[in-house]
Design an enzyme around this catalytic site. Sequence first.
Site, PDB file in Angstrom:
ATOM      1  N   THR A  67       0.839  -1.195   0.000  1.00 32.46           N
ATOM      2  CA  THR A  67       0.000   0.000   0.000  1.00 32.46           C
ATOM      3  C   THR A  67       0.874   1.247   0.000  1.00 32.46           C
ATOM      4  O   THR A  67       2.105   1.156  -0.106  1.00 32.46           O
ATOM      5  CB  THR A  67      -1.042  -0.047   1.153  1.00 32.46           C
ATOM      6  OG1 THR A  67      -1.941   1.054   0.992  1.00 32.46           O
ATOM      7  CG2 THR A  67      -0.405   0.029   2.532  1.00 32.46           C
ATOM      8  N   LYS A  71       3.328   1.417  -3.687  1.00 29.03           N
ATOM      9  CA  LYS A  71       2.668   0.687  -4.780  1.00 29.03           C
ATOM     10  C   LYS A  71       3.389   0.839  -6.128  1.00 29.03           C
ATOM     11  O   LYS A  71       3.409  -0.091  -6.922  1.00 29.03           O
ATOM     12  CB  LYS A  71       1.226   1.175  -4.943  1.00 29.03           C
ATOM     13  CG  LYS A  71       0.272   0.598  -3.940  1.00 29.03           C
ATOM     14  CD  LYS A  71      -1.141   1.078  -4.259  1.00 29.03           C
ATOM     15  CE  LYS A  71      -2.161   0.320  -3.445  1.00 29.03           C
ATOM     16  NZ  LYS A  71      -3.542   0.625  -3.835  1.00 29.03           N
ATOM     17  N   ASN A  92      -0.334  -3.982  -6.014  1.00 27.01           N
ATOM     18  CA  ASN A  92      -0.840  -4.041  -4.632  1.00 27.01           C
ATOM     19  C   ASN A  92      -0.737  -5.444  -4.028  1.00 27.01           C
ATOM     20  O   ASN A  92      -1.033  -5.633  -2.854  1.00 27.01           O
ATOM     21  CB  ASN A  92      -2.292  -3.526  -4.544  1.00 27.01           C
ATOM     22  CG  ASN A  92      -3.296  -4.565  -5.004  1.00 27.01           C
ATOM     23  OD1 ASN A  92      -2.988  -5.438  -5.825  1.00 27.01           O
ATOM     24  ND2 ASN A  92      -4.505  -4.491  -4.497  1.00 27.01           N
ATOM     25  N   ASP A 107      -6.757  -3.965  -7.466  1.00 26.86           N
ATOM     26  CA  ASP A 107      -7.665  -2.850  -7.127  1.00 26.86           C
ATOM     27  C   ASP A 107      -8.771  -2.682  -8.175  1.00 26.86           C
ATOM     28  O   ASP A 107      -9.943  -2.484  -7.844  1.00 26.86           O
ATOM     29  CB  ASP A 107      -6.885  -1.532  -7.015  1.00 26.86           C
ATOM     30  CG  ASP A 107      -6.120  -1.425  -5.699  1.00 26.86           C
ATOM     31  OD1 ASP A 107      -6.517  -2.059  -4.718  1.00 26.86           O
ATOM     32  OD2 ASP A 107      -5.096  -0.697  -5.674  1.00 26.86           O
ATOM     33  N   GLY A 134      -3.971   7.520  -7.900  1.00 24.76           N
ATOM     34  CA  GLY A 134      -3.674   6.088  -8.031  1.00 24.76           C
ATOM     35  C   GLY A 134      -4.918   5.230  -8.166  1.00 24.76           C
ATOM     36  O   GLY A 134      -4.993   4.347  -9.042  1.00 24.76           O
ATOM     37  N   TYR A 229     -14.676   4.250   2.459  1.00 24.08           N
ATOM     38  CA  TYR A 229     -15.501   3.357   3.284  1.00 24.08           C
ATOM     39  C   TYR A 229     -15.421   3.725   4.759  1.00 24.08           C
ATOM     40  O   TYR A 229     -16.171   3.205   5.572  1.00 24.08           O
ATOM     41  CB  TYR A 229     -15.105   1.883   3.082  1.00 24.08           C
ATOM     42  CG  TYR A 229     -13.628   1.636   3.240  1.00 24.08           C
ATOM     43  CD1 TYR A 229     -13.062   1.439   4.484  1.00 24.08           C
ATOM     44  CD2 TYR A 229     -12.800   1.616   2.125  1.00 24.08           C
ATOM     45  CE1 TYR A 229     -11.697   1.239   4.616  1.00 24.08           C
ATOM     46  CE2 TYR A 229     -11.444   1.412   2.242  1.00 24.08           C
ATOM     47  CZ  TYR A 229     -10.901   1.223   3.506  1.00 24.08           C
ATOM     48  OH  TYR A 229      -9.554   1.031   3.633  1.00 24.08           O
ATOM     49  N   GLY A 250     -16.984   2.204  -0.518  1.00 25.43           N
ATOM     50  CA  GLY A 250     -15.801   1.482  -0.986  1.00 25.43           C
ATOM     51  C   GLY A 250     -15.522   0.157  -0.319  1.00 25.43           C
ATOM     52  O   GLY A 250     -14.516  -0.496  -0.625  1.00 25.43           O
TER      53      GLY A 250
HETATM   54  P1  NAP Z   1      -4.274   9.907  -4.560  1.00 23.26           P
HETATM   55  O1  NAP Z   1      -3.488   9.167  -5.575  1.00 23.26           O
HETATM   56  O2  NAP Z   1      -3.556  10.766  -3.576  1.00 23.26           O
HETATM   57  O3  NAP Z   1      -5.341  10.827  -5.357  1.00 23.26           O
HETATM   58  C1  NAP Z   1      -6.155  11.735  -4.663  1.00 23.26           C
HETATM   59  C2  NAP Z   1      -7.103  12.407  -5.652  1.00 23.26           C
HETATM   60  O4  NAP Z   1      -7.963  13.269  -4.900  1.00 23.26           O
HETATM   61  C3  NAP Z   1      -6.406  13.280  -6.685  1.00 23.26           C
HETATM   62  O5  NAP Z   1      -7.094  13.145  -7.897  1.00 23.26           O
HETATM   63  C4  NAP Z   1      -6.555  14.684  -6.108  1.00 23.26           C
HETATM   64  O6  NAP Z   1      -6.581  15.697  -7.093  1.00 23.26           O
HETATM   65  C5  NAP Z   1      -7.937  14.588  -5.481  1.00 23.26           C
HETATM   66  N1  NAP Z   1      -8.118  15.567  -4.410  1.00 23.26           N
HETATM   67  C6  NAP Z   1      -7.572  15.557  -3.191  1.00 23.26           C
HETATM   68  N2  NAP Z   1      -8.000  16.633  -2.483  1.00 23.26           N
HETATM   69  C7  NAP Z   1      -8.827  17.326  -3.308  1.00 23.26           C
HETATM   70  C8  NAP Z   1      -9.572  18.523  -3.165  1.00 23.26           C
HETATM   71  N3  NAP Z   1      -9.569  19.202  -2.026  1.00 23.26           N
HETATM   72  N4  NAP Z   1     -10.326  18.941  -4.204  1.00 23.26           N
HETATM   73  C9  NAP Z   1     -10.351  18.252  -5.365  1.00 23.26           C
HETATM   74  N5  NAP Z   1      -9.660  17.086  -5.563  1.00 23.26           N
HETATM   75  C10 NAP Z   1      -8.904  16.639  -4.550  1.00 23.26           C
HETATM   76  O7  NAP Z   1      -5.169   8.939  -3.676  1.00 23.26           O
HETATM   77  P2  NAP Z   1      -5.796   7.499  -4.089  1.00 23.26           P
HETATM   78  O8  NAP Z   1      -4.842   6.440  -3.696  1.00 23.26           O
HETATM   79  O9  NAP Z   1      -6.283   7.568  -5.471  1.00 23.26           O
HETATM   80  O10 NAP Z   1      -7.017   7.395  -3.057  1.00 23.26           O
HETATM   81  C11 NAP Z   1      -8.120   8.256  -3.178  1.00 23.26           C
HETATM   82  C12 NAP Z   1      -9.281   7.812  -2.320  1.00 23.26           C
HETATM   83  O11 NAP Z   1      -9.712   6.513  -2.665  1.00 23.26           O
HETATM   84  C13 NAP Z   1      -8.962   7.767  -0.822  1.00 23.26           C
HETATM   85  O12 NAP Z   1     -10.055   8.311  -0.166  1.00 23.26           O
HETATM   86  C14 NAP Z   1      -8.855   6.302  -0.512  1.00 23.26           C
HETATM   87  O13 NAP Z   1      -9.271   6.025   0.811  1.00 23.26           O
HETATM   88  C15 NAP Z   1      -9.832   5.691  -1.511  1.00 23.26           C
HETATM   89  N6  NAP Z   1      -9.459   4.316  -1.890  1.00 23.26           N
HETATM   90  C16 NAP Z   1     -10.333   3.310  -1.573  1.00 23.26           C
HETATM   91  C17 NAP Z   1     -10.035   2.014  -1.927  1.00 23.26           C
HETATM   92  C18 NAP Z   1     -10.981   0.899  -1.587  1.00 23.26           C
HETATM   93  O14 NAP Z   1     -10.573  -0.274  -1.616  1.00 23.26           O
HETATM   94  N7  NAP Z   1     -12.229   1.191  -1.299  1.00 23.26           N
HETATM   95  C19 NAP Z   1      -8.828   1.717  -2.613  1.00 23.26           C
HETATM   96  C20 NAP Z   1      -7.971   2.777  -2.920  1.00 23.26           C
HETATM   97  C21 NAP Z   1      -8.287   4.084  -2.550  1.00 23.26           C
HETATM   98  P3  NAP Z   1      -5.212  16.327  -7.689  1.00 23.26           P
HETATM   99  O15 NAP Z   1      -4.702  15.325  -8.691  1.00 23.26           O
HETATM  100  O16 NAP Z   1      -5.624  17.606  -8.274  1.00 23.26           O
HETATM  101  O17 NAP Z   1      -4.279  16.474  -6.515  1.00 23.26           O
END
Ligand code: NAP
Length: 293
Positions: A67, A71, A92, A107, A134, A229, A250
């Site tokens: 994680t 990753k 992952n 994922d 990601g 989630y 999620g």
């Molecule tokens: P990440 O790579 O850091 O990406 C975060 C995304 O959120 C980016 O697109 C970012 O935009 C956007 N963002 C953050 N703050 C923002 C704001 N204030 N306004 C607008 N956009 C904003 O994170 P990730 O790994 O993709 O994870 C994202 C979410 O998915 C997390 O909440 C995580 O808990 C969830 N998730 C869930 C699972 C599951 O199994 N259910 C698996 C993976 C992730 P910019 O590109 O402009 O910075």
Amino acid sequence: MKITGKTRVLGIIGWPVTHSLSPVMHNAAFEYLGLDFCYVPFSVKEGCLDLAIRSIYALNIMGINVTIPHKESVVPYLSEISKEARIIGAVNTIKVVDDKLIGYNTDGIGFTTSLEEAGHPVGGRSLLILGGGGSAKAVVFQSAAEGAREIIIANRTVDKASLLRRQTETHFPSTRVDAIGVGYEELKGVIDRVDIVVNTTSIGLRIEDPSPVPKELLHQGLFICDLIYNPSETALTRYTKELGCQFINGIGMLLHQGGAAFKLWTDVEPPLEVMRKALEEAIGSLNGYKQAR
Ligand code: NAP
């Protein structure tokens, strides 16, 4: 759980990793099936990845989840990676086969399986993906691989959405892909033509966060998936519920990415309901979780 001299070890590497629910989910499955395996969280700081990977061999570990923040950086350490992990550029799940480390990414399949389970397979559908990080990559590529008709990627940093659009077009030319910003007018311009909206941003992780889509843009014809989630209810899912739209959070993606990893490691069908119950109980004890599915 009884640890013996023969117990095989699996686990997760990441930083921070103390919040991970994967140990609860996998250990419940091992216990239910009477498998002499145990799953352990390993806190691995950014500079320690090389040592951690060599320890997989040294400690005869059977499989590892990976994680944040490893990753992507783990990829060069692996002997082989699967096609989907290569396209996503992130791993992952690692399986140890003889002296080889093989990387996978479960994922995306976790995401599409959770939608299918909710009665909304992505094939032939139009999706609005909020976010370009990601998790968005895994969601977008797997949806395209499963025949999504159209994918619109809306991200705060539009350049990242455009890059993901180009990558998706290269690998999956039969899916129509667009990249837009997250302004009100941009979302308004597309929301009426999509079937499924997916929040892959981190907006919603804090209880006080707003919805990534204004309430007045949501409509009953949408199926909504919030990858978050914990908390189990976000402003987005609350609005969705108020409007009477169908939605999932999620937990299904978390469950099914874990189930796919379990199958890769053990070659045994994962006991999904046991794993789901373990997850729900763990989330419930964290914050009074109410099931959102
Ligand atoms: P990440 O790579 O850091 O990406 C975060 C995304 O959120 C980016 O697109 C970012 O935009 C956007 N963002 C953050 N703050 C923002 C704001 N204030 N306004 C607008 N956009 C904003 O994170 P990730 O790994 O993709 O994870 C994202 C979410 O998915 C997390 O909440 C995580 O808990 C969830 N998730 C869930 C699972 C599951 O199994 N259910 C698996 C993976 C992730 P910019 O590109 O402009 O910075």
